[in-house]
Design a protein around this motif. Structure first.
Motif, short mmCIF file in Angstrom:
data_model
loop_
_atom_site.label_atom_id
_atom_site.label_comp_id
_atom_site.label_asym_id
_atom_site.label_seq_id
_atom_site.Cartn_x
_atom_site.Cartn_y
_atom_site.Cartn_z
N GLY A 171 -1.99 6.70 8.90
CA GLY A 171 -1.21 5.68 9.59
C GLY A 171 0.30 5.83 9.44
O GLY A 171 1.06 5.12 10.12
N HIS A 196 0.82 -1.22 0.00
CA HIS A 196 0.00 0.00 0.00
C HIS A 196 0.86 1.28 0.00
O HIS A 196 0.53 2.26 -0.67
N ASP A 219 -8.42 21.61 7.74
CA ASP A 219 -7.92 22.30 6.54
C ASP A 219 -8.83 23.48 6.19
O ASP A 219 -8.38 24.60 5.98
N THR A 235 -4.65 11.33 -3.65
CA THR A 235 -4.00 11.49 -2.35
C THR A 235 -4.51 10.45 -1.36
O THR A 235 -3.73 9.78 -0.70
N GLY A 237 -2.84 10.57 2.29
CA GLY A 237 -4.06 11.35 2.56
C GLY A 237 -3.83 12.79 2.99
O GLY A 237 -4.54 13.70 2.58
N VAL A 238 -2.80 13.01 3.83
CA VAL A 238 -2.55 14.36 4.35
C VAL A 238 -2.02 15.29 3.25
O VAL A 238 -2.04 16.51 3.40
N GLY A 281 -1.42 12.48 10.20
CA GLY A 281 -2.87 12.47 10.00
C GLY A 281 -3.61 12.08 11.28
O GLY A 281 -4.68 12.62 11.60
N GLU A 282 -3.00 11.15 12.01
CA GLU A 282 -3.58 10.70 13.27
C GLU A 282 -3.62 11.87 14.26
O GLU A 282 -4.62 12.06 14.97
N GLY A 339 -8.96 15.78 9.23
CA GLY A 339 -8.08 16.46 8.27
C GLY A 339 -8.77 17.50 7.40
O GLY A 339 -8.40 18.68 7.42
N ASP A 353 -6.35 14.25 13.22
CA ASP A 353 -7.67 13.67 13.52
C ASP A 353 -7.97 13.73 15.02
O ASP A 353 -9.10 14.00 15.42
N PRO A 367 -13.49 12.39 9.38
CA PRO A 367 -12.08 12.58 9.69
C PRO A 367 -11.74 14.06 9.81
O PRO A 367 -12.27 14.90 9.09
O1 KG4 Z 1 -3.92 7.97 3.04
P1 KG4 Z 1 -5.20 8.02 3.76
O2 KG4 Z 1 -6.47 8.21 2.98
O3 KG4 Z 1 -5.43 6.76 4.64
C1 KG4 Z 1 -4.44 6.07 5.28
O4 KG4 Z 1 -3.88 5.15 4.62
O5 KG4 Z 1 -4.14 6.44 6.43
O6 KG4 Z 1 -5.08 9.21 4.84
C2 KG4 Z 1 -6.10 9.56 5.70
C3 KG4 Z 1 -5.64 10.73 6.54
C4 KG4 Z 1 -6.60 11.08 7.67
O7 KG4 Z 1 -5.86 11.28 8.86
C5 KG4 Z 1 -7.24 12.37 7.19
O8 KG4 Z 1 -7.68 13.21 8.24
C6 KG4 Z 1 -6.09 13.00 6.44
O9 KG4 Z 1 -5.53 11.92 5.74
N1 KG4 Z 1 -6.53 14.05 5.52
C7 KG4 Z 1 -6.15 15.35 5.64
C8 KG4 Z 1 -6.84 16.05 4.60
N2 KG4 Z 1 -7.58 15.15 3.89
C9 KG4 Z 1 -7.38 13.94 4.47
N3 KG4 Z 1 -5.33 15.95 6.50
C10 KG4 Z 1 -5.16 17.28 6.38
N4 KG4 Z 1 -5.77 18.03 5.43
C11 KG4 Z 1 -6.60 17.47 4.53
N5 KG4 Z 1 -7.20 18.21 3.60
#
Ligand code: KG4
Length: 342
Positions: A145, A113, A191, A308, A278-279, A170-171, A187, A174, A185
């Motif tokens: 993660g 992944h 933002d 993303t 994701g972040v 990201g954690e 994030g 959150d 979530p």
């Molecule tokens: O990559 P992802 O979709 O899942 C994992 O594999 O972890 O990442 C998810 C993370 C979450 O913590 C979410 O809050 C964060 O990405 N995230 C963001 C934004 N969009 C998603 N963090 C900050 N700003 C954003 N716009």
């Protein structure tokens, strides 16, 4: 003779069921079913995630094939996320992918992944797309993660040179959102609020960790303690200051992330710098990347928003590169949940 390679990619490591089709490295379709069921719980509930994957996987694959305009008999291989992720979620995608590949008598390809997130930069939307980074490049991989700095020497040669020793970025975002009662979530919520706030309104503790590694647990605790004191004096403190709180927490996280990335770029001498995970959807982080490009002469690679978060397009394109190398997976290779790059 038609030498085109068609790969079906499947992603089910967490709470998104996604299927994508590539023709070579060109994306034909990318269909994702996100699971709203977790919102009420303020986080992903593994048991519910696996059930939702089970419901979504067949319609999502069907839709991906339809949108790509190909039949399943045209597929050359099925690529799927083997890990890391939630075991129950992975098992649904992995079992489906293996069964599907076996029924079509085509190879199965396991994809890591995290490698997939980095390889999102190699998804082409058109044949003549030349926006991919050259090797070697550095990739800041930040998600719910993971928080890692990866030195990418080749699609199958990635070295983690820095990583979080506790929580992921990201954690932390959150969790801060959760203690402010802003929802999950956090994030995207942080933002949006941060765009209207003052990033210098509040100061939070920053870690002091050697090398290229990260730490976010101290920041999370510092935020929690500060907030507790402020709310004691003003029960509506969050409501009155949520924009400034969001902007300040985002700015602190971005500052921490960029400091180590700058150090890594300086010490490796690499100036091609990519962002993934994701972040990387975060506007403050994207802006910091652009400022660094100008100031330090970096060439930066920022993914499209749709690549993303978790998606199968990145799995399918990684599958394409592995297919060309004949790097296939045996039917009895089990999923793995722990964070690793190999
Ligand atoms: O990559 P992802 O979709 O899942 C994992 O594999 O972890 O990442 C998810 C993370 C979450 O913590 C979410 O809050 C964060 O990405 N995230 C963001 C934004 N969009 C998603 N963090 C900050 N700003 C954003 N716009």
């Amino acid at each position: 003779m038609n030498d085109n390679i068609y790969i079906l990619g499947l992603e089910s490591s967490c709470d998104d069921t996604s299927a994508a089709i590539v023709r070579n490295d060109v994306l034909l379709s990318n269909v994702t079913a996100s699971q709203k069921v977790h919102e009420a719980y303020g986080g992903v509930v593994p048991e519910l995630a696996s059930r939702a994957h089970q419901e979504n996987v067949v319609p999502v694959v069907d839709q991906a094939l339809k949108q790509a305009g190909i039949s399943k008999e045209q597929l050359s291989a099925v690529a799927f996320t083997l890990g890391p992720g939630l075991m129950g979620s992975l098992l649904v995608g992995v079992s489906f992918a293996k069964g599907f590949a076996r029924s079509l008598n085509i190879p199965m390809i396991d994809v890591n992944h995290l490698q997939g997130h980095v390889m999102a930069h190699f998804i082409k939307e058109q044949e003549n797309d030349t926006s991919s980074p050259p090797y070697p490049f550095l990739c800041l991989l930040v998600s719910g993660g993971n928080s890692q700095i990866v030195k990418v020497n080749a699609y199958n040669d990635m070295e983690v040179i820095g990583q979080t020793i506790d929580d992921a970025a990201g954690e932390a975002i959150d969790k801060c959102s959760k203690v402010m009662g802003l929802g999950y979530p956090g994030g995207p919520i942080i933002d949006k609020l941060a765009r209207q706030g003052n990033p210098n309104a509040f100061q939070f503790s920053e870690p002091n960790i050697p090398g290229f590694d990260y730490s976010f647990s101290g920041l999370k605790t510092s935020f929690l303690y500060h907030l507790r004191d402020w709310v004691k004096d003003d029960p509506d403190f969050v409501e009155h200051h949520k924009e400034d709180l969001a902007a300040s927490i985002e700015a602190t996280i971005v500052k921490i992330l960029m400091k180590k990335l700058r150090l890594a770029a300086k010490e490796t001498g690499i100036k091609h710098i990519a962002l993934a995970g994701g972040v990387s959807a975060n506007n403050g982080l994207r802006n910091a990347f652009k400022e660094h490009a100008e100031k330090y002469g970096w060439t930066i690679y920022i993914p499209k928003f749709s690549y993303t978060t978790d998606n199968a397009a990145m799995i399918a394109v990684t599958g394409y590169y592995k297919y060309k190398d004949g790097d296939f997976c045996k039917i009895d290779k089990p999923p793995f949940s722990k964070i690793t790059f190999k």
